[in-house]
Design a protein around this motif. Structure first.
Motif, PDB file in Angstrom:
ATOM      1  N   PHE A  57      31.041   6.976   4.865  1.00  0.00           N
ATOM      2  CA  PHE A  57      32.269   7.573   4.479  1.00  0.00           C
ATOM      3  C   PHE A  57      33.283   6.392   4.133  1.00  0.00           C
ATOM      4  N   SER A  58      33.240   5.300   4.865  1.00  0.00           N
ATOM      5  CA  SER A  58      34.051   4.114   4.598  1.00  0.00           C
ATOM      6  C   SER A  58      33.542   3.101   3.614  1.00  0.00           C
ATOM      7  N   VAL A  92      39.678   6.473   4.334  1.00  0.00           N
ATOM      8  CA  VAL A  92      40.162   5.778   5.574  1.00  0.00           C
ATOM      9  C   VAL A  92      40.865   6.719   6.509  1.00  0.00           C
ATOM     10  N   TRP A  93      40.494   8.000   6.322  1.00  0.00           N
ATOM     11  CA  TRP A  93      41.022   8.951   7.277  1.00  0.00           C
ATOM     12  C   TRP A  93      39.701   9.216   8.119  1.00  0.00           C
ATOM     13  N   ILE A  94      39.295   8.373   9.310  1.00  0.00           N
ATOM     14  CA  ILE A  94      38.174   8.422   9.903  1.00  0.00           C
ATOM     15  C   ILE A  94      38.491   8.158  11.477  1.00  0.00           C
ATOM     16  N   GLU A  95      38.478   9.295  12.058  1.00  0.00           N
ATOM     17  CA  GLU A  95      38.828   8.973  13.530  1.00  0.00           C
ATOM     18  C   GLU A  95      37.798   9.922  14.663  1.00  0.00           C
ATOM     19  N   THR A 150      34.036   5.008  14.460  1.00  0.00           N
ATOM     20  CA  THR A 150      34.469   6.125  13.642  1.00  0.00           C
ATOM     21  C   THR A 150      35.984   6.272  13.765  1.00  0.00           C
ATOM     22  N   LEU A 178      42.620   9.254  -0.112  1.00  0.00           N
ATOM     23  CA  LEU A 178      43.464   9.844   1.185  1.00  0.00           C
ATOM     24  C   LEU A 178      43.190  11.326   0.957  1.00  0.00           C
ATOM     25  N   GLY A 179      42.110  11.821   0.110  1.00  0.00           N
ATOM     26  CA  GLY A 179      41.963  13.334   0.194  1.00  0.00           C
ATOM     27  C   GLY A 179      40.981  13.837   0.956  1.00  0.00           C
ATOM     28  N   LEU A 180      40.092  12.760   1.592  1.00  0.00           N
ATOM     29  CA  LEU A 180      39.024  13.097   2.664  1.00  0.00           C
ATOM     30  C   LEU A 180      39.012  12.597   3.939  1.00  0.00           C
ATOM     31  N   ALA A 181      38.796  13.195   4.975  1.00  0.00           N
ATOM     32  CA  ALA A 181      38.857  12.937   6.231  1.00  0.00           C
ATOM     33  C   ALA A 181      37.824  13.374   7.143  1.00  0.00           C
ATOM     34  N   SER A 182      37.549  12.599   8.159  1.00  0.00           N
ATOM     35  CA  SER A 182      36.531  12.868   9.096  1.00  0.00           C
ATOM     36  C   SER A 182      37.077  12.884  10.482  1.00  0.00           C
ATOM     37  N   LEU A 183      36.682  13.758  11.498  1.00  0.00           N
ATOM     38  CA  LEU A 183      37.195  13.672  12.857  1.00  0.00           C
ATOM     39  C   LEU A 183      35.825  13.922  13.455  1.00  0.00           C
ATOM     40  N   GLY A 184      35.588  13.028  14.501  1.00  0.00           N
ATOM     41  CA  GLY A 184      34.738  13.136  15.543  1.00  0.00           C
ATOM     42  C   GLY A 184      33.570  11.915  15.677  1.00  0.00           C
ATOM     43  N   GLN A 225      33.941  17.886  17.380  1.00  0.00           N
ATOM     44  CA  GLN A 225      35.125  17.620  18.103  1.00  0.00           C
ATOM     45  C   GLN A 225      35.921  18.779  17.919  1.00  0.00           C
ATOM     46  N   GLY A 245      34.844   5.400   0.418  1.00  0.00           N
ATOM     47  CA  GLY A 245      36.431   4.635   0.285  1.00  0.00           C
ATOM     48  C   GLY A 245      37.295   5.506   1.319  1.00  0.00           C
TER      49      GLY A 245
END
Lengths: 852, 195
Positions: free
Chosen positions: B180-181, B187-190, A285, B158-164, A379, B185
């Motif tokens: 998500f990816s 790209v903010w996946i961390e 992720t 670039l409007g959607l993101a995921s953390l965790g 998180q 599509g």
């Protein structure tokens, strides 16, 4: 971990934790192992009971130091000076393991004649582009040969055609001078580079007395060699720096020089902090990788078509030449029958990254309103992220946010705390209860690559659901919304395979079905006709196999065998590799690069340190572990260079580091790292002193995000004179939610505090339990003082430097509370990983409270 | 119930008291440690009707646990003695796993905060899922880019993101990355790997 990846080929701990008990010396640095990983620390104590020397180098005297034979105090952020000093000691006193390092590392390899080191250029390497603030890598290459990285991004930008150059690896063996006389062989370059890291210089930079430093050198080298091995353990005390990757690289160089990699009781144990942080890196992720360390397609790299992507990222020699099989099998798993040779197996549907999309720039993009919708699953960035005040304020710019956790976290509550004015905040917030292991089934991958299954024993309370449930049912809903679309942008959503069986009244997806896909199977449209694949050697690039993450192949090798659930340990008389306890990637190998546990002839270096050896009768490698080497490749195998060998055919029988293009541990890293081929001491970006070693003050390639709410202090800033380091407590976990909201752990550590050395406390009139205020350009917080001799002032380059320590778990929610330490920290990053520098910054301190 | 005399109680006390028996030669670890109380104590685990194998949810050491339940309720969590990692032991966090799963601060329902609202409201799970799916589609449709102005293919939002992810199962990480990816599509996946 690019550091271990660039040096040994895989970014993961090289040995299982229990093997630390077999070490003869253990250096713990960048880790307070006794308190942060207490159960793993048992193996250190077991080794000590058997006579091993235990050493701890750290800015704080902790319980790890208390149990060690030797404690070396070092200033936060000076680790490379210390480790570079060890490398110099080894080289200048000829204490390296000659037969090991000469054959198994690139010590004898000859580097391009244009190369100039940081010793000549006062802290930068040749190829420095001042305007672009980056390096051009041509002069770091092997003489006449360009070497691709073993990291996820194999391709790096060079001025000459990268791929034409790397193909020369198939033409001849790498240029070496085994006499080590050539002035540009790695050995000579390293001796020049580390010549200035003398014990006196180590003392000047780190504050560690030279005699203590030399004792560490002596114990490490005395306990390495044929008969003995040493282990190095580290944690985020090394990674949380603008030079974090190169700190770990320095340790990796030491271990390769001393012959401690791939052998019992030897190696590098990376101690990671979250239960499946290794798994969530393997199955990432993360923005920059696809599962199994494949590169994410990049808009500004030659990744336009699948052919380009495969060609540019395939390494001609070594194991990574199998890359196309893993990529095509992944696309088959994701897009199923819609993936065809005609549409490049759906490659075009994958998103392209356009830059750094990692956590720090992500939080900035939230603040700047680029990101509209955010998912936060397990998180707590309002506590855990650097510059946490900026992060919290930024969340108000989101249109919507989904937080999935077991309790209200500071992140979920950003809109109704402190100075926040709910009436001004338009963000729509969903706080959804999650379930835990024990309420859901699935696997975690631990710090030594061990994939272990956990059962669902009870149901989660109320409307709590697993993330598996959430992702499954969200995907079904979104797919339904796009079902009728003919817009090409929606094709990947429509074509994504999503046929996981569900069970029970809650319609929980079957986690084993997901692990089966991760493991991989022979492709068939009808799920009933798919057969599990037992080994990644059977994966193909023709669409006949589907595999979600190639390195996990073997985790579910047969329809009825979930190997991650195997629970048979070796008995007391067994070999102690525990091959039937769960599954370790890759292919259940417990010690990476274990070919190196045998000498070039294939014999164990010593009876005492046997692990893997060549059985001449059976003509195969055998021993106590699964071989991390082709089972039938004899030790004296030499490539037939006339045939222009590729892949493993170009790797000799005594090249144990098979993920590296030339099969040898990279002491000198020609490509893949953005800040230099050799670790070099730079000061932290916020430092009380100028760099005593070079004119170049900080890491020249470090990432900075300059903004008025993310300012940095100047060097030696009199307004912020003290070094601040953040750390963890035994009783709390990371962002704190899962322990501050649990009665027992909250009671054990009920309130935040800062550790202050007595000398500084006396100067400022502070006593234990006083309120104090810590302040940086990013923000100010108040907490209680704990005056303690565990911290001590250092004399750095003739100047007295005080350090303060503060645990970063606290927030305002839960039973145990305190101000958020990360309000003080800044968004700055290591150039390779974008990892922040919360272990070494500067701050101001005063007695008193904040006016709120 | 008969009332015991002082002499009876004294005799009982002496019989139960460990020190005289230790002086008489009994082991303090064994015979002398027994009393009527300890004889009657029963392990909680005896009442369990279910036991499963668990892995500690905190750090990455990977300690194995055993989870015991009765009538669908968790009654105990302990270290798994078979594990070559923890051999039955747990640290203060791991030992708090039972407290984590049964924390009084656990949420039972979805909480929703409407724009500009100053409080949470409880919402049905299905309602939240439908609403989130609609928001995902809306934001994706508004922000999806197929090509940059210079024709470079990007296929992303670039409007959607995921953390965790680092606290979640491998299987969960896989579905996050895949959907998500590979699907949306993003790209903010961390995750916490850089924390």
């Amino acid at each position: 971990m690019p550091s271990l990846g660039a040096t040994y080929g895989r970014g993961a701990a090289t040995l299982p934790q229990w093997d630390v008990a077999n070490a003869d010396a253990i250096l713990i640095m960048g880790s307070n192992m006794a308190e942060s990983h207490p159960i793993a620390y048992r193996f250190v104590l077991q080794a000590k009971q058997k006579g091993a020397t235990v050493m701890h180098a750290d800015p704080r005297f902790t319980r790890t130091s208390a149990m060690a034979d030797l404690y070396a105090p070092v200033r936060a952020g000076s680790d490379i000076a210390f480790l570079g000093g060890i490398i110099r000691h080894i080289l200048e006193n000829d204490l390296w393991f000659r037969e090991y390092a000469l054959h198994y590392t690139n010590l004898a390899t000859i580097i391009d004649e244009r190369f100039r080191g940081a010793d000549e250029l006062d802290g930068v390497f040749s190829g420095w582009d001042e305007e672009g603030r980056r390096y051009v890598y041509d002069s770091w290459q092997y003489e006449g040969m360009t070497v691709p990285s073993s990291l996820a991004e194999h391709h790096v930008n060079t001025t000459e055609s990268f791929n034409d150059e790397t193909k020369r690896l198939s033409h001849a063996p790498v240029p070496q001078d085994l006499t080590l006389e050539h002035p540009n062989c790695v050995y000579r370059i390293m001796r020049r580079h580390y010549a200035r890291y003398t014990p006196e210089m180590v003392e000047r930079v780190t504050g560690c007395p030279a005699d203590v430093f030399l004792k560490v050198c002596e114990a490490l080298t005395r306990n390495s060699g044929r008969e003995r091995t040493a282990t190095i353990c580290y944690a985020v005390g090394w990674t949380h720096h603008s030079t974090g990757v190169q700190i770990i690289r320095a340790a990796a160089i030491i271990q390769a020089l001393l012959g401690n990699v791939g052998r019992p009781g030897g190696g590098i144990l990376a101690l990671r902090g979250h239960t499946s942080i290794q798994g969530s890196t393997d199955i990432p992720t993360l923005y920059n990788m696809l599962p199994g360390y494949l590169p994410m397609p990049h808009a500004y790299k030659p990744h336009d078509t699948l052919k380009d992507y495969l060609e540019i990222e395939e390494t001609p020699t070594g194991w990574w030449s199998n890359f196309p099989k893993y990529a095509v099998s992944l696309f088959r798993a994701w897009y199923g029958d819609a993936a065809t040779p005609g549409n490049d197996w759906g490659y075009d549907w994958l998103p392209r990254i356009v830059g750094d999309h990692s956590q720090l720039p992500l939080t900035l993009a939230v603040r700047d309103g680029i990101i509209k919708g955010l998912f936060v699953m397990g998180q707590n960035p309002v506590v855990g992220s650097s510059n946490a005040g900026m992060v919290r304020r930024g969340l108000a710019n989101l249109e919507w946010m989904v937080v999935r956790d077991f309790t209200e976290t500071e992140t979920a509550a950003f809109w109704h705390h402190g100075d926040a004015r709910p009436q001004d905040i338009a963000t729509e917030v969903f706080l959804m209860p999650c379930t835990f292991a024990g309420e859901k089934a699935g696997s975690f991958t631990n710090t030594h690559r061990l994939v272990q299954w956990h059962d669902a024993v009870v149901e989660g309370p109320g409307d709590s659901r697993s993330e598996l449930w959430f992702m499954h049912h969200l995907a079904l809903r979104v797919k339904a919304l796009y079902a009728g679309s003919t817009d090409p942008k929606d094709a990947p959503v429509r074509h994504l395979t999503w046929d996981y069986p569900v069970r029970g009244p809650k319609q929980e997806p079957d986690a084993e079905a997901v692990l089966k896909e991760i493991n991989g199977y022979t492709w068939a449209s009808d799920p009933a006709e798919r057969r599990q694949i037992a080994d990644f050697k059977d994966l193909k690039d023709d669409g006949s196999t589907a595999c979600g993450c190639w390195i996990y192949c073997g985790a579910f090798p047969a329809d009825d065998h979930n190997k991650t659930r195997d629970r048979t340990p070796d008995g007391p008389d067994g070999p102690g590799t525990h091959l039937n306890w769960a599954f370790a990637w890759p292919s259940n190998r417990r010690t990476l690069n274990n070919r190196a546990s045998a000498d070039p002839d294939g014999k164990p270096w010593s009876e005492r340190k046997r692990l893997l050896w060549w059985d001449a009768e059976q003509e195969r490698w055998t021993g106590h572990d699964e071989p991390d080497f082709p089972e039938e490749k004899p030790p004296h195998f030499e490539p037939d260079w006339d045939s222009k060998p590729t892949g493993m055919d170009a790797i000799t029988g005594n090249d144990p580091f098979i993920m590296i293009a030339d099969g040898k541990a990279s002491l000198f890293v020609p490509s893949g790292l953005k800040d230099g081929p050799l670790p070099t001491h730079y000061e932290p970006l916020e430092s009380p002193v100028p760099n005593p070693l070079y004119k170049q003050q900080g890491n020249p390639t470090a990432k900075r995000w300059e903004h008025d709410d993310n300012e940095l202090h100047p060097i030696g800033d009199p307004a912020h004179p003290y070094v601040l380091t953040t750390y963890r407590l035994t009783e709390h976990h990371s962002g704190g939610a899962p322990t501050r909201s649990v009665p027992t752990t909250a009671e054990l550590q009920p309130e935040g505090f800062a550790e202050i050395p007595p000398e500084l406390a006396a100067e400022l009139g502070i006593t234990t339990l006083d309120w104090v205020v810590l302040e940086t350009a990013r923000g100010a917080i108040e907490t209680r003082a704990l005056v303690t001799e565990r911290l001590r002032p250092f004399v750095i380059d003739g100047r007295r430097v005080h350090q303060i320590g503060m645990p970063w778990h606290y927030g305002w929610h839960g039973y145990a509370t305190g101000d958020i330490a990360n309000v003080l920290t800044a968004c700055v990053g290591d150039p390779n990983t974008s990892m922040h520098e919360n272990k070494a910054l500067t701050c101001a301190l005063r007695k008193g409270r904040l006016a709120r | 119930m008969t009332r015991r005399t002082i002499a009876d109680r004294a005799r009982g006390f002496l019989r139960e008291w460990s020190i005289p028996r230790q002086i008489a030669g009994q082991s303090h670890r064994d015979e002398a440690a027994r009393s009527s109380l300890s004889r009657d104590l029963r392990p909680r685990l005896e009442e369990a009707d279910t036991v499963g194998t668990g892995i500690c949810p905190y750090c990455a050491v990977g300690c194995a646990q055993r989870l015991y339940a009765r009538d669908g309720r968790l009654i105990h969590v302990e270290g798994d003695p078979r594990s070559p990692i923890n051999q039955g032991t747990l640290c203060p966090k791991g030992a708090a796993t039972f407290g984590l799963l049964t924390s009084p601060q656990r949420l039972q329902h979805v909480l929703y905060r409407a724009p500009h609202a100053d409080r949470w409201e409880v919402k049905p799970l299905d309602w939240a899922m439908d609403r989130i799916a609609a928001l995902v589609k809306r934001t994706r449709d508004e922000t999806f880019v197929r090509e940059l102005p210079d024709g470079t293919r990007v296929n992303h939002t670039l409007g959607l993101a995921s953390l965790g992810g680092a606290t979640l199962d491998n299987e969960e990480n896989y579905l996050i990355k895949k959907f998500f990816s590979g699907g949306l599509g993003m790209v903010w996946i961390e995750n916490q790997a850089r924390v």
